[in-house]
Enzyme design. Structure first.
Site, PDB file in Angstrom:
ATOM      1  N   GLU A 166       0.721  -1.271  -0.059  1.00  0.00           N
ATOM      2  CA  GLU A 166      -0.019   0.042   0.174  1.00  0.00           C
ATOM      3  C   GLU A 166       0.975   1.465  -0.091  1.00  0.00           C
ATOM      4  O   GLU A 166       0.880   1.907   1.069  1.00  0.00           O
ATOM      5  CB  GLU A 166      -0.888   0.002   1.111  1.00  0.00           C
ATOM      6  N   GLU A 278      -5.905 -10.851  -0.465  1.00  0.00           N
ATOM      7  CA  GLU A 278      -6.651 -10.760   0.767  1.00  0.00           C
ATOM      8  C   GLU A 278      -8.178 -10.868   0.689  1.00  0.00           C
ATOM      9  O   GLU A 278      -8.917 -10.003   1.295  1.00  0.00           O
ATOM     10  CB  GLU A 278      -6.229  -9.338   1.477  1.00  0.00           C
TER      11      GLU A 278
HETATM   12  C1  XIL Z   1      -5.004  -6.526   8.995  1.00  0.00           C
HETATM   13  C2  XIL Z   1      -5.236  -7.574  10.015  1.00  0.00           C
HETATM   14  O1  XIL Z   1      -6.103  -8.442   9.354  1.00  0.00           O
HETATM   15  C3  XIL Z   1      -5.795  -7.075  11.283  1.00  0.00           C
HETATM   16  O2  XIL Z   1      -5.714  -8.313  12.227  1.00  0.00           O
HETATM   17  C4  XIL Z   1      -4.947  -5.995  11.928  1.00  0.00           C
HETATM   18  O3  XIL Z   1      -5.427  -5.587  12.992  1.00  0.00           O
HETATM   19  C5  XIL Z   1      -4.635  -5.082  10.907  1.00  0.00           C
HETATM   20  O4  XIL Z   1      -4.179  -5.303   9.580  1.00  0.00           O
HETATM   21  N1  XIL Z   1      -4.622  -4.588   4.515  1.00  0.00           N
HETATM   22  C6  XIL Z   1      -3.450  -5.613   4.648  1.00  0.00           C
HETATM   23  C7  XIL Z   1      -3.353  -6.192   5.730  1.00  0.00           C
HETATM   24  O5  XIL Z   1      -2.408  -5.380   3.798  1.00  0.00           O
HETATM   25  O6  XIL Z   1      -2.272  -6.372   6.344  1.00  0.00           O
HETATM   26  C8  XIL Z   1      -4.541  -5.813   6.704  1.00  0.00           C
HETATM   27  O7  XIL Z   1      -4.636  -6.783   7.621  1.00  0.00           O
HETATM   28  C9  XIL Z   1      -5.763  -5.687   6.013  1.00  0.00           C
HETATM   29  C10 XIL Z   1      -5.606  -4.658   5.177  1.00  0.00           C
END
Ligand code: XIL
Length: 367
Positions: A166, A278
């Site tokens: 990101e 994700e």
């Molecule tokens: C999220 C996790 O799922 C949570 O447990 C944590 O509190 C915050 O991060 N994009 C990403 C991930 O690249 O690393 C994030 O994961 C969700 C959004």
């Protein structure tokens, strides 16, 4: 003779049609079979491309049923939090390896690949980084140390990494500050930190596949443009990048055509491996606290999952890094505690219609 001219004419029309295709609408439902496979998939494990789940150390340690799903269903896991900098790094050259080592051991014992998420992100960085004072060279040095130590420790054990997560803002620019969020690497090193991070990771483990991971490709033209430009400039400069992660935290109201198009476009415009990294499909994007789960919602979610899988199945085989769902059971989703049911397994560890959607997607075109 006449037939030949007609044939040439048809060919020319097709060619013009193809080249004038608006990139936004590349996806067409194919008539031809997707794959030449003859065996149908029945579980996530026998998928036509790698299918993974993001896992949490706490659940793996404390929830046997969760653990059984991970062991039984997939061939690759992503580390939801265990390999983030705030978990691993306690200070310069001070590490806490407990969580990442646990995951590496678990994966080794169960023959699973690991996708390491994520080396550098503007979020979840430790406090000492925020307090660090130094010149650009010092920042490069601490970044290099961190990447060398982490990637080096798991050399040959973590087969792929999100190197950078990101960095594009909603205008499609690499940002130093986005709202209240500062990207300290960008601020203190400049945009070249991206190139350097990939080079360091590659040096630390030349066999690991290296990814840039981003969100929003499916819904924003400027984010899409930004990602394409960044990735293609990295490639042009010979930066060792092998793939691109499209997070795809999406929901049932999001048009399926956007989701499909984004996968096809990403593959087409970068020519790199594509990871839907994700994936989750929210049933409650407006966070309505009173929303009740219905069969109709589950059915819509099933269709979304199916279509996303079909689109991955359509891109060139060598670009299919695969799909990873961001969690295992609904209550383990990072969207909890909002009432939501975004994943493939319910809170009783049962396969949801969404799971069937994924299997249907795998099997399209199998004859
Ligand atoms: C999220 C996790 O799922 C949570 O447990 C944590 O509190 C915050 O991060 N994009 C990403 C991930 O690249 O690393 C994030 O994961 C969700 C959004």
């Amino acid at each position: 003779m006449k037939k030949k001219y007609i044939f040439l004419l048809v060919l020319a029309v097709c060619f013009i049609g193809l080249t004038s295709c608006n990139n936004e609408y590349l996806y067409t439902e194919p008539n031809n079979p997707v794959t030449t496979r003859t065996d149908t998939s029945e579980s996530l494990k026998d998928s036509p491309f790698p299918f993974g789940l993001a896992v949490s150390v706490n659940y793996l340690k404390n929830d046997e049923c969760y653990k059984e799903i991970v062991k039984g269903e997939v061939t690759r896991i992503s580390t939801e939090n265990a390999m983030k900098m705030n978990v691993i790094s306690r200070g310069r050259k001070e590490y806490n390896w407990i969580d990442p080592d646990y995951i590496v051991g678990f994966a080794h014992n169960n023959n699973l690949k690991i996708h390491g998420h994520t080396l550098l992100w503007y979020r979840q960085t430790p406090q000492w980084i925020a307090n660090f004072k130094g010149e650009k060279e010092d920042w490069i040095e601490i970044m290099k140390e961190y990447i060398f130590d982490v990637v080096g420790r798991y050399k040959g054990k973590v087969s792929s990494w999100d190197v950078i997560n990101e960095v594009i803002n909603d205008n499609g620019e690499v940002y130093e500050k986005n709202g209240s969020n500062e990207n300290l690497w960008m601020k203190n090193i400049g945009i070249e930190y991206i190139d350097l991070a990939f080079h360091f990771a590659h040096e630390a483990d030349p066999d690991a596949l290296l990814f840039y991971n981003e969100y929003g490709y499916e819904y924003s033209q400027s984010r899409r443009k930004g990602v394409n430009e960044l990735v293609n400039s990295l490639k042009k400069r010979g930066v060792p990048i092998h793939g691109i992660g499209l997070q795809m935290h999406t929901n049932i109201n999001h048009p399926i055509s956007d989701l499909r198009n984004s996968i096809i476009m990403l593959a087409d415009s970068t020519k790199l491996q594509v990871h839907i990294s994700e994936l989750d499909v929210s049933l409650n994007p407006k966070h309505d606290p009173a929303l009740k789960l219905t069969d109709e919602l589950l059915k819509r979610q099933q269709v979304h999952y199916c279509e996303i899988v079909k689109a991955m199945n359509r891109i060139p085989k060598e670009q299919q890094f695969g799909i990873t769902c961001w969690g295992v059971i609904d209550s383990s989703s990072y969207m909890a505690p909002n009432p939501d049911w975004p994943l493939l397994f319910d809170n009783y560890y049962q396969k949801k219609p969404a799971y069937q959607g994924v299997i249907e997607g795998f099997n399209v075109g199998v004859n």
